[in-house]
Design a protein around this motif. Structure first.
Motif, short mmCIF file in Angstrom:
data_model
loop_
_atom_site.label_atom_id
_atom_site.label_comp_id
_atom_site.label_asym_id
_atom_site.label_seq_id
_atom_site.Cartn_x
_atom_site.Cartn_y
_atom_site.Cartn_z
N ARG A 31 114.60 37.30 74.41
CA ARG A 31 115.00 38.56 74.92
C ARG A 31 113.58 39.64 74.54
NH1 ARG A 31 121.00 40.40 73.06
NH2 ARG A 31 120.44 42.25 74.25
N PHE A 32 112.94 39.27 73.72
CA PHE A 32 111.72 39.90 73.37
C PHE A 32 110.63 39.21 73.65
CE2 PHE A 32 108.39 41.19 70.04
CZ PHE A 32 108.48 42.73 70.30
N THR A 33 110.31 38.99 75.18
CA THR A 33 109.36 38.18 75.46
C THR A 33 108.05 38.53 75.40
OG1 THR A 33 109.45 39.57 77.79
CG2 THR A 33 111.12 37.70 77.36
N LEU A 34 107.48 37.53 75.39
CA LEU A 34 105.64 37.86 75.12
C LEU A 34 104.93 36.70 75.65
CD1 LEU A 34 104.67 35.95 72.57
CD2 LEU A 34 105.86 37.54 71.27
N GLY A 35 103.90 37.14 76.16
CA GLY A 35 103.08 36.04 76.94
C GLY A 35 101.75 35.54 76.05
N PRO A 36 101.17 34.49 76.50
CA PRO A 36 100.02 34.30 75.84
C PRO A 36 98.69 35.44 75.73
CG PRO A 36 100.61 32.51 77.43
CD PRO A 36 101.42 33.72 77.60
N GLY A 37 98.26 35.57 74.49
CA GLY A 37 97.37 36.67 74.52
C GLY A 37 97.81 37.88 74.19
N MET A 38 99.04 38.13 74.14
CA MET A 38 99.82 39.51 73.86
C MET A 38 99.34 39.94 72.80
SD MET A 38 103.15 40.19 76.07
CE MET A 38 103.37 40.43 77.81
N THR A 39 99.03 41.01 72.42
CA THR A 39 98.81 41.57 71.11
C THR A 39 100.20 42.04 70.47
OG1 THR A 39 98.30 43.89 72.03
CG2 THR A 39 96.53 42.81 71.60
N VAL A 40 100.53 41.67 69.13
CA VAL A 40 101.60 41.62 68.61
C VAL A 40 101.32 42.24 67.02
CG1 VAL A 40 103.79 40.58 67.79
CG2 VAL A 40 102.82 39.80 69.94
N LEU A 41 102.20 43.25 66.91
CA LEU A 41 102.03 43.80 65.33
C LEU A 41 103.40 43.27 64.65
CD1 LEU A 41 100.72 45.40 63.17
CD2 LEU A 41 101.59 47.43 64.21
N ASP A 42 103.26 42.79 63.54
CA ASP A 42 104.66 42.50 62.76
C ASP A 42 104.72 43.36 61.67
OD1 ASP A 42 106.84 41.44 61.43
OD2 ASP A 42 106.15 39.49 61.41
N VAL A 43 105.34 44.53 61.72
CA VAL A 43 105.21 45.61 60.64
C VAL A 43 106.07 45.12 59.50
CG1 VAL A 43 105.74 48.09 59.86
CG2 VAL A 43 104.90 47.27 62.13
N GLY A 44 105.97 44.96 58.23
CA GLY A 44 106.43 44.74 57.16
C GLY A 44 106.98 43.28 57.16
N CYS A 45 105.87 42.51 57.43
CA CYS A 45 106.03 40.88 57.95
C CYS A 45 106.70 40.36 57.17
CB CYS A 45 104.74 40.39 58.35
SG CYS A 45 103.39 40.37 56.97
N GLY A 46 106.54 40.58 55.67
CA GLY A 46 107.08 39.83 54.60
C GLY A 46 106.46 38.42 54.38
N GLN A 47 107.30 37.49 54.54
CA GLN A 47 106.87 36.03 54.47
C GLN A 47 106.41 35.38 55.70
OE1 GLN A 47 110.02 34.32 52.09
NE2 GLN A 47 108.96 34.37 50.36
N VAL A 80 98.33 38.01 66.84
CA VAL A 80 99.26 38.49 65.88
C VAL A 80 98.56 39.00 64.77
CG1 VAL A 80 101.17 38.00 64.32
CG2 VAL A 80 100.71 36.59 66.65
N THR A 81 98.81 40.37 64.53
CA THR A 81 98.65 41.03 63.37
C THR A 81 99.64 41.02 62.36
OG1 THR A 81 97.02 42.28 64.54
CG2 THR A 81 97.78 43.36 62.37
N ALA A 82 99.66 40.33 61.26
CA ALA A 82 100.60 40.31 60.36
C ALA A 82 100.47 41.85 59.30
CB ALA A 82 100.99 39.26 59.60
N PHE A 83 101.27 42.49 59.07
CA PHE A 83 100.88 43.89 58.40
C PHE A 83 102.05 43.91 57.25
CE2 PHE A 83 101.40 48.47 57.54
CZ PHE A 83 100.19 48.74 57.49
N ASP A 84 101.48 44.18 56.09
CA ASP A 84 102.59 44.44 55.10
C ASP A 84 102.01 45.33 53.81
OD1 ASP A 84 105.42 42.83 54.50
OD2 ASP A 84 104.57 43.56 52.77
N PHE A 85 102.79 45.86 52.89
CA PHE A 85 102.00 46.45 51.80
C PHE A 85 101.83 45.35 50.62
CE2 PHE A 85 102.43 49.06 47.88
CZ PHE A 85 101.56 50.22 48.21
N SER A 86 102.28 44.33 50.71
CA SER A 86 102.22 43.31 49.60
C SER A 86 101.21 42.48 49.79
CB SER A 86 103.66 42.48 49.54
OG SER A 86 103.51 41.51 48.66
N GLN A 87 100.05 42.31 48.92
CA GLN A 87 98.95 41.48 49.15
C GLN A 87 99.61 40.25 48.92
OE1 GLN A 87 95.75 42.38 50.59
NE2 GLN A 87 96.10 40.25 50.75
#
Length: 237
Positions: free
Chosen positions: A8-24, A38-45
């Motif tokens: 349902r949340f479709t994405l194609g090759p090369g699309m820019t994706v931000l995962d906010v609060g990515c966790g693990q 993909v950019t994995a973004f989180d507060f926990s280093q």
């Protein structure tokens, strides 16, 4: 275990994706497997270090398509270090319930999404979460824990107020609701309880094997007792 449905949340090759609060990193990994940038973004280093290790392992094992790219970024979801309209897809899964100033985080999510881009937000569903809070104070009164129980209508209203249009909703992880009720009843840190151990083994088996019986059972139960509420939206301007 994915909460966002990538059919349902479709994405194609090369699309820019931000995962906010990515966790693990579960959603970041799936987006990367599909060839996204993909950019994995989180507060926990520490979480980001683990995500980076897995990203590198995926690349080494040839699991990253040629169009795929990845990075980890540490920061605060209420003031993200990205330009306006930077991402075609933004995921915020099981993160807003941890943020006192969730309005600021929602503003940021909308700000960094490109016009026409898609946003997926997931939070614990209201009534299963309310049972957890009633059964256990330590479940939510811990540092970094849940600070609110979200009502679906209120959350969707906040998102739509900021220029997003709802495309659809669903619920997920029905089999996980009883597990968390059980943990809250016997003590959230009591992983040695025989019932908790047995239920956890079943969940691991289900995630690893995905047998038809449990997959169909969860699909049928999700509308009734799915632990997570999921909403998909589009930024119009």
């Amino acid at each position: 275990m994915l909460t966002v449905d990538f059919n349902r949340f479709t994405l194609g090759p090369g699309m820019t994706v931000l995962d906010v609060g990515c966790g693990q990193g579960r959603h970041s990994f799936e987006a990367l497997r599909r060839g996204a940038d993909v950019t994995a973004f989180d507060f926990s280093q520490s979480d980001l270090d683990e995500v980076q290790t897995m990203f590198d392992a995926m690349a080494a094992e040839g699991q990253v398509p040629a169009s795929g790219a990845y990075r980890t970024v540490r920061g605060d979801a209420r003031a993200m270090p990205f330009d306006d309209a930077s991402f075609e897809r933004v995921i915020a899964s099981e993160v807003l319930e941890h943020i006192v100033e969730d309005d600021a985080a929602i503003d940021e999510i909308v700000r960094v999404t490109k016009p026409g881009g898609l946003v997926a937000v997931t939070v614990p569903r209201y009534w299963p979460e309310k049972i957890c809070w009633a059964l256990s104070t330590p479940y939510h009164e811990v540092e970094g824990g849940h600070v609110r129980i979200n009502k679906a209508s209120e959350l969707v209203g906040k998102l739509e107020k900021r220029g997003l249009t709802t495309l659809g909703t669903h619920h997920a992880h029905a089999l996980h609701s009883p597990y968390w009720w059980l943990k809250c009843a016997v003590g959230v840190d009591n992983d040695t309880n025989p019932a908790v151990k047995a239920y956890h083994r079943m969940l691991v088996w289900d995630m690893m094997k995905a047998p038809a019986l449990t997959r169909q059972a969860e699909k049928a139960l999700n509308p009734v007792m799915g632990k997570s509420f999921v909403v998909y939206l589009q930024k119009q301007y």
